[in-house]
Design a protein around this motif. Structure first.
Motif, PDB file in Angstrom:
ATOM      1  N   SER A  68      11.130 -15.240  -4.847  1.00  0.00           N
ATOM      2  CA  SER A  68      10.570 -16.525  -4.119  1.00  0.00           C
ATOM      3  C   SER A  68       8.984 -16.466  -3.907  1.00  0.00           C
ATOM      4  N   TYR A  69       8.080 -15.721  -3.386  1.00  0.00           N
ATOM      5  CA  TYR A  69       7.267 -15.219  -3.370  1.00  0.00           C
ATOM      6  C   TYR A  69       6.401 -15.512  -3.907  1.00  0.00           C
ATOM      7  N   PHE A  70       6.750 -14.753  -5.331  1.00  0.00           N
ATOM      8  CA  PHE A  70       6.562 -14.936  -6.860  1.00  0.00           C
ATOM      9  C   PHE A  70       6.239 -16.161  -7.627  1.00  0.00           C
ATOM     10  N   ARG A  71       7.128 -16.899  -7.284  1.00  0.00           N
ATOM     11  CA  ARG A  71       6.977 -17.976  -7.797  1.00  0.00           C
ATOM     12  C   ARG A  71       6.125 -19.024  -6.700  1.00  0.00           C
ATOM     13  N   VAL A  72       5.692 -18.501  -5.706  1.00  0.00           N
ATOM     14  CA  VAL A  72       4.927 -19.349  -4.906  1.00  0.00           C
ATOM     15  C   VAL A  72       3.130 -19.103  -5.739  1.00  0.00           C
ATOM     16  N   PHE A  73       3.040 -17.353  -5.174  1.00  0.00           N
ATOM     17  CA  PHE A  73       2.006 -16.681  -4.761  1.00  0.00           C
ATOM     18  C   PHE A  73       1.413 -16.075  -6.668  1.00  0.00           C
ATOM     19  N   GLY A  74       0.688 -16.048  -6.734  1.00  0.00           N
ATOM     20  CA  GLY A  74       0.015 -14.641  -8.234  1.00  0.00           C
ATOM     21  C   GLY A  74       0.058 -13.285  -7.860  1.00  0.00           C
ATOM     22  N   ILE A  75      -0.334 -12.802  -8.513  1.00  0.00           N
ATOM     23  CA  ILE A  75      -0.797 -11.290  -7.910  1.00  0.00           C
ATOM     24  C   ILE A  75      -0.421 -10.334  -6.754  1.00  0.00           C
ATOM     25  N   VAL A  76       0.321  -9.514  -6.897  1.00  0.00           N
ATOM     26  CA  VAL A  76       0.848  -8.679  -5.698  1.00  0.00           C
ATOM     27  C   VAL A  76      -0.454  -7.636  -5.648  1.00  0.00           C
ATOM     28  N   HIS A  77      -1.084  -7.233  -4.546  1.00  0.00           N
ATOM     29  CA  HIS A  77      -1.089  -5.834  -4.647  1.00  0.00           C
ATOM     30  C   HIS A  77      -0.454  -5.318  -3.340  1.00  0.00           C
ATOM     31  N   ILE A  78       0.711  -3.698  -3.745  1.00  0.00           N
ATOM     32  CA  ILE A  78       1.846  -4.245  -2.813  1.00  0.00           C
ATOM     33  C   ILE A  78       0.978  -3.568  -1.775  1.00  0.00           C
ATOM     34  N   ASP A  79       0.242  -2.575  -2.079  1.00  0.00           N
ATOM     35  CA  ASP A  79      -0.661  -1.488  -0.720  1.00  0.00           C
ATOM     36  C   ASP A  79      -1.285  -2.661   0.062  1.00  0.00           C
ATOM     37  N   GLU A  80      -2.088  -3.418  -0.536  1.00  0.00           N
ATOM     38  CA  GLU A  80      -2.227  -4.851   0.668  1.00  0.00           C
ATOM     39  C   GLU A  80      -1.207  -5.475   1.785  1.00  0.00           C
ATOM     40  N   LEU A  81      -0.187  -5.667   0.433  1.00  0.00           N
ATOM     41  CA  LEU A  81       1.338  -6.479   1.628  1.00  0.00           C
ATOM     42  C   LEU A  81       1.869  -5.846   2.180  1.00  0.00           C
ATOM     43  N   ARG A  82       1.865  -4.507   2.278  1.00  0.00           N
ATOM     44  CA  ARG A  82       2.654  -2.927   2.726  1.00  0.00           C
ATOM     45  C   ARG A  82       1.541  -2.705   4.327  1.00  0.00           C
ATOM     46  N   HIS A  83       0.329  -3.220   3.684  1.00  0.00           N
ATOM     47  CA  HIS A  83      -0.033  -2.518   5.437  1.00  0.00           C
ATOM     48  C   HIS A  83      -0.831  -3.653   5.674  1.00  0.00           C
ATOM     49  N   SER A  84      -0.587  -4.846   5.782  1.00  0.00           N
ATOM     50  CA  SER A  84      -1.770  -6.042   6.091  1.00  0.00           C
ATOM     51  C   SER A  84      -0.247  -6.298   7.778  1.00  0.00           C
ATOM     52  N   GLY A  85      -1.256  -6.950   7.952  1.00  0.00           N
ATOM     53  CA  GLY A  85      -1.303  -6.676   9.680  1.00  0.00           C
ATOM     54  C   GLY A  85      -0.172  -7.471   9.911  1.00  0.00           C
TER      55      GLY A  85
END
Length: 340
Positions: A89-106
């Motif tokens: 569902s997330y990828f259908r809306v958004f583009g490329i994801v840097h997983i480290d940024e996603l993991r460590h986002s507040g």
């Protein structure tokens, strides 16, 4: 400082080199018409040119996302990602994801980020690239960390976005091509079967009619021989004629049964659920196989059917086909073992 600058320059040069390769490769996807070739090329290019620790590609099969190709350490990749997974569902809306940024986002700064972060926790990837075509998520490419330890740059992201767009378009066209090819093969198979059915039906009628005449004539002659020879015992010619006529009748009746089965198989046949006598079905199957198997010196063939078997509900023709396939496979297996 000089060594640091040299190292940075080398990293930039390496990035430009593999980025150029990926851009050039993305232009060649249009030549591919086999989906498996495209997905394999995507993973191999990403893994070898970028020199990642792993790379994996999931392809949408109309229901879920199936792991099609993987390179490197693939221990953390599941065989499939369900379509209901928050990552999808997330990828259908958004583009490329840097997983480290996603993991460590507040916190979930974008809607759905929190669920996606939780789902991606176990994937051994550093960046994920969705492959989209006309808002359809065709596939997902997972890229592990670079072997150099350097993070993915904005330029990497831009190159992989172009790479993914071209590959997604090629995959969609390849799927259409494969579906159309399968449809044409199916139509051709139906036409061939229809033509074969017509030939079998014509041949069966051409055989059945004269065969019926042979049976009737032979039966008439046998009856006359027995009638004329009443009271005469020990005549060798009479015994020979009787045996010949009986053999002709028996084999002609067998031919008639085979022809009847051919006609039965050649007609359109919808599934029917009705009482079926297994003993009768087995007798029909033996018409084809008994003489074939008994001619093989290395095969001992015998059959025994319990008396009084109750009828079963089913489709008689399909049960015959199953038994025929069973005997065919058994005959092939015996032949192969004999040759070995």
């Amino acid at each position: 400082n000089r060594l640091k600058k040299q190292a940075e320059d080398k990293i930039l040069k390496d990035e430009r080199d593999y980025q150029e390769i990926l851009v050039q490769a993305s232009n060649s996807f249009s030549d591919k018409t086999v989906v498996a070739d495209i997905t394999r090329l995507v993973v191999v290019l990403a893994f070898r040119t970028v020199q990642t620790r792993n790379a994996a590609f999931y392809l949408y099969d109309g229901k879920d996302y199936i792991l099609k190709d993987v390179q490197g350490d693939a221990g953390g990749y599941a065989r499939e990602i369900r379509d209901t997974n928050p990552v999808v569902s997330y990828f259908r809306v958004f583009g490329i994801v840097h997983i480290d940024e996603l993991r460590h986002s507040g916190g979930p700064v974008q809607e759905g980020m929190g669920d996606a972060r939780e789902s991606l926790a176990d994937f051994p990837a550093a960046m994920v690239v969705p492959f989209k075509h006309k808002d359809k998520l065709v596939g997902i490419l997972f890229l592990g960390e670079k072997a150099s330890g350097v993070s993915y740059s904005d330029r990497d992201e831009a190159v992989f976005r172009t790479f993914a767009n071209q590959a997604a378009l090629a995959i969609e066209y390849a799927i259409l091509y494969e579906n159309e090819e399968a449809r044409l093969k199916q139509e051709d198979r139906k036409e061939r079967l229809a033509y074969l059915d017509q030939i079998l039906s014509t041949m069966s009628h051409e055989i059945r009619n004269p065969n019926s005449v042979i049976i009737n004539k032979a039966a008439f002659c046998l009856a006359r021989v027995r009638q004329e020879a009443q009271g005469i015992e020990g005549d060798p010619m009479r015994a020979l004629v009787e045996a010949t006529l009986e053999t002709a009748i028996r084999f002609s009746e067998k031919i008639g049964k085979i022809v009847g089965l051919i006609l039965h198989y050649s007609r359109d046949h919808d599934f029917r659920l009705e009482p079926v006598s297994l003993a009768t079905v087995w007798d029909d199957v033996l018409i084809f196989w008994e003489s074939v198997l008994k001619k093989k010196p290395h095969v001992v063939f015998s059959t025994q059917i319990a008396e009084g078997l109750p009828a079963v509900l089913g489709d008689g023709m399909r049960i015959e086909m199953i038994l025929n396939n069973f005997l065919m496979n058994a005959e092939h297996a015996v032949q192969e073992n004999r040759e070995d």
